[in-house]
Design an enzyme around this catalytic site. Structure first.
Site, mmCIF file in Angstrom:
data_model
loop_
_atom_site.group_PDB
_atom_site.id
_atom_site.type_symbol
_atom_site.label_atom_id
_atom_site.label_comp_id
_atom_site.label_asym_id
_atom_site.label_seq_id
_atom_site.Cartn_x
_atom_site.Cartn_y
_atom_site.Cartn_z
ATOM 1 N N LYS A 197 1.256 -15.383 0.577
ATOM 2 C CA LYS A 197 0.696 -15.875 1.830
ATOM 3 C C LYS A 197 0.329 -17.339 1.620
ATOM 4 C CE LYS A 197 -1.130 -11.450 3.415
ATOM 5 N NZ LYS A 197 -2.324 -10.587 3.519
ATOM 6 N N GLY A 257 1.501 -11.385 6.136
ATOM 7 C CA GLY A 257 1.038 -11.935 7.415
ATOM 8 C C GLY A 257 -0.462 -11.823 7.528
ATOM 9 N N ASP A 304 -0.495 -0.189 2.081
ATOM 10 C CA ASP A 304 -1.372 -1.307 1.702
ATOM 11 C C ASP A 304 -2.821 -0.819 1.803
ATOM 12 O OD1 ASP A 304 -2.702 -3.697 1.271
ATOM 13 O OD2 ASP A 304 -1.804 -4.770 2.963
ATOM 14 N N SER A 337 3.647 -4.220 9.595
ATOM 15 C CA SER A 337 2.427 -3.696 9.006
ATOM 16 C C SER A 337 1.689 -2.955 10.118
ATOM 17 C CB SER A 337 1.583 -4.864 8.486
ATOM 18 O OG SER A 337 0.324 -4.404 8.041
ATOM 19 N N GLU A 389 0.574 -1.635 -2.158
ATOM 20 C CA GLU A 389 0.025 -2.997 -2.115
ATOM 21 C C GLU A 389 -1.487 -2.985 -2.337
ATOM 22 O OE1 GLU A 389 1.335 -5.139 1.369
ATOM 23 O OE2 GLU A 389 -0.195 -6.682 1.150
ATOM 24 N N ASP A 414 -1.577 -8.610 -3.496
ATOM 25 C CA ASP A 414 -1.805 -9.525 -2.369
ATOM 26 C C ASP A 414 -3.096 -10.298 -2.685
ATOM 27 O OD1 ASP A 414 -2.611 -10.665 0.054
ATOM 28 O OD2 ASP A 414 -2.316 -8.889 1.280
ATOM 29 N N LYS A 443 5.245 -0.565 6.755
ATOM 30 C CA LYS A 443 4.085 -0.536 5.854
ATOM 31 C C LYS A 443 2.929 0.026 6.661
ATOM 32 C CE LYS A 443 0.954 -4.399 4.745
ATOM 33 N NZ LYS A 443 0.902 -5.769 4.179
ATOM 34 N N LYS A 480 -1.298 0.917 6.619
ATOM 35 C CA LYS A 480 -2.566 0.683 5.950
ATOM 36 C C LYS A 480 -3.159 2.031 5.578
ATOM 37 C CE LYS A 480 -2.945 -3.838 6.510
ATOM 38 N NZ LYS A 480 -3.036 -4.755 5.361
HETATM 39 O O1 OSB Z 1 -3.319 -7.209 3.722
HETATM 40 O O2 OSB Z 1 -1.468 -7.917 4.422
HETATM 41 C C1 OSB Z 1 -2.671 -7.718 4.614
HETATM 42 C C2 OSB Z 1 -3.630 -8.548 8.219
HETATM 43 C C3 OSB Z 1 -4.841 -9.176 8.018
HETATM 44 C C4 OSB Z 1 -5.347 -9.283 6.749
HETATM 45 C C5 OSB Z 1 -4.633 -8.766 5.666
HETATM 46 C C6 OSB Z 1 -3.399 -8.175 5.852
HETATM 47 C C7 OSB Z 1 -2.908 -8.029 7.155
HETATM 48 C C8 OSB Z 1 -1.660 -7.342 7.481
HETATM 49 C C9 OSB Z 1 -1.010 -7.710 8.792
HETATM 50 O O3 OSB Z 1 -1.172 -6.472 6.807
HETATM 51 C C10 OSB Z 1 0.240 -8.476 8.619
HETATM 52 C C11 OSB Z 1 0.727 -9.082 9.913
HETATM 53 O O4 OSB Z 1 0.334 -10.222 10.256
HETATM 54 O O5 OSB Z 1 1.513 -8.427 10.582
HETATM 55 MG MG MG Z 2 -2.049 -6.853 2.053
#
Ligand code: OSB
Ligand code: MG
Length: 368
Positions: free
Chosen positions: A262, A290, A188, A135, A213, A238, A161, A163
């Site tokens: 999660k 994560g 995402d 991510s 996402e 999510d 992925k 953001k």
């Molecule tokens: O939306 O998946 C998410 C990190 C913090 C809060 C929300 C998210 C995330 C990530 C990071 O996408 C995932 C990771 O730990 O690598």
């Molecule tokens: Mg997410």
């Protein structure tokens, strides 16, 4: 099983690089580690709540309060057969899944250690290796984004992925597709759009993404139904999925075709396994998300990802992507195939480095 005591340690670890999402930027992680001593064996869990209520309603402080003032009184002096019963013991507390999940997962680790078996086996996992994706946070420039993707592909990760947020979506996706035509790519949005934005989100379909996402409201299943009707690209939920009931509603009503799981968001292994089984019966693939976890949470994510329906690469990655030094031994590493080999030691299979953890503990509380 009986619980003799719970030690809460709030640790602080600086991220190797800041992580930016549509809801904010994180440079230092503050997290609550839970050490639960049961029948003389220590089990470890991690609370994934953030410092502020911007991803989900819980925070480090609310989790501490709920653990100390409500969860501990329910667990104290209770005798139970297995960690699978803990979720029901906490039933009277509404919500607060991250607080519940931290102690519930610690007790699963303790039970597996008491039985001398790996946690993944106790959970009924089947995978010896789990597929990994990354991510990538929002970057200041396209060049920086491209360089980051290049680095992650060179490190053999199986999917990328990124953001996105309004004003920072089509351009980066288009650029990545031009440069990397064949990679497995997804986005995402962390709830940054509204249903009215659907024609804009529709433009993302030109770049054959694996999934989008959580584009809409964090608790808005209805709007995702409307959006999924208008998109061919699968929506992955999510934030919206915090209970088995929400998962059922989202699936039956067509709000998503994939679910990001999660442990903290759903409250631990018991609800996670139920949602996993539900998704499997409905042919909805799941993958493990994560929360920028330390090695403790990471180890739990690995164990969870061994369940059969975790068929897509998760956001579970090497310790070194986030930390100069992790809180476990050995650190999590990724193979040349972009996988993590599931450890075979008892419990989570990684050893908490208690000395290091103590050294970075900002606040410690013992519940006994
Ligand atoms: O939306 O998946 C998410 C990190 C913090 C809060 C929300 C998210 C995330 C990530 C990071 O996408 C995932 C990771 O730990 O690598
Ligand atoms: Mg997410």
């Amino acid at each position: 099983m009986k619980i003799e005591k719970i030690t809460l340690r709030e640790i602080r670890m600086p991220l190797v690089t800041p992580f930016e999402t549509s809801f904010g930027r994180v440079t230092d992680r503050r997290m609550l580690l839970v050490e639960a001593e049961s029948d003389g064996v220590a089990g470890w869990g991690e609370c994934v709540a953030g410092e502020g209520p911007f991803y989900a309603p819980e925070t480090v402080e609310t989790a501490r309060h709920i653990l100390r003032d409500f969860i501990w009184p329910l667990l104290k002096a209770r005798d139970f057969e297995s960690a699978a019963e803990v979720w029901a013991m906490l039933e009277t507390i509404r919500g607060h899944n991250m607080a519940k999940g931290s102690v519930e997962s610690a007790l699963w680790d303790a039970e597996a250690k008491q039985k001398g078996i790996p946690l993944w086996k106790l959970l009924g996992g089947v995978r010896r290796e789990i597929p990994c994706g990354v991510s990538i946070g929002i970057k200041e420039t396209l060049e920086e984004l491209v360089a980051t993707v290049e680095r992650e592909l060179a490190a053999d990760y199986q999917r990328i992925k990124i953001k996105i947020k309004p004003g920072n979506d089509i351009t980066p996706v288009e650029r990545l597709r031009l440069q990397f035509p064949r990679i497995r790519l997804m986005v995402d949005a962390n709830s940054a759009y509204r249903l009215e934005d659907w024609p804009h989100l529709k433009r993302l379909e030109a770049y054959y993404l694996m999934m989008i996402e959580q584009p809409l409201g964090w608790d808005d299943i209805f709007s995702h139904i409307e959006l999924q009707r208008r998109l061919d690209t699968p929506i992955c939920l999510d934030e919206c999925i915090h209970t088995e009931e929400h998962a059922r509603a989202a699936i039956e009503l067509g709000a998503c075709r994939i679910i990001n799981m999660k442990l903290g968001r759903v409250g631990g292994y018991t609800p996670a396994r139920r949602i996993h089984d539900l998704c499997q019966s409905k042919h909805i693939p799941v993958w493990c998300g994560g929360m920028l976890e330390s090695g403790i949470g990471r180890a739990h994510n690995i164990a969870l990802s061994t369940l059969e329906n975790f068929s897509l690469p998760g956001d579970v990655t090497a310790s070194s992507r986030y930390w100069v030094e992790d809180a476990i031994e050995p650190e999590v590493v990724v193979t040349a195939q972009g996988t993590i080999r599931v450890p075979d030691g008892p419990g989570i299979g990684y050893t908490p480095r208690v000395d290091r953890i103590e050294a970075i503990t900002a606040r410690k509380e013992i519940l006994a």
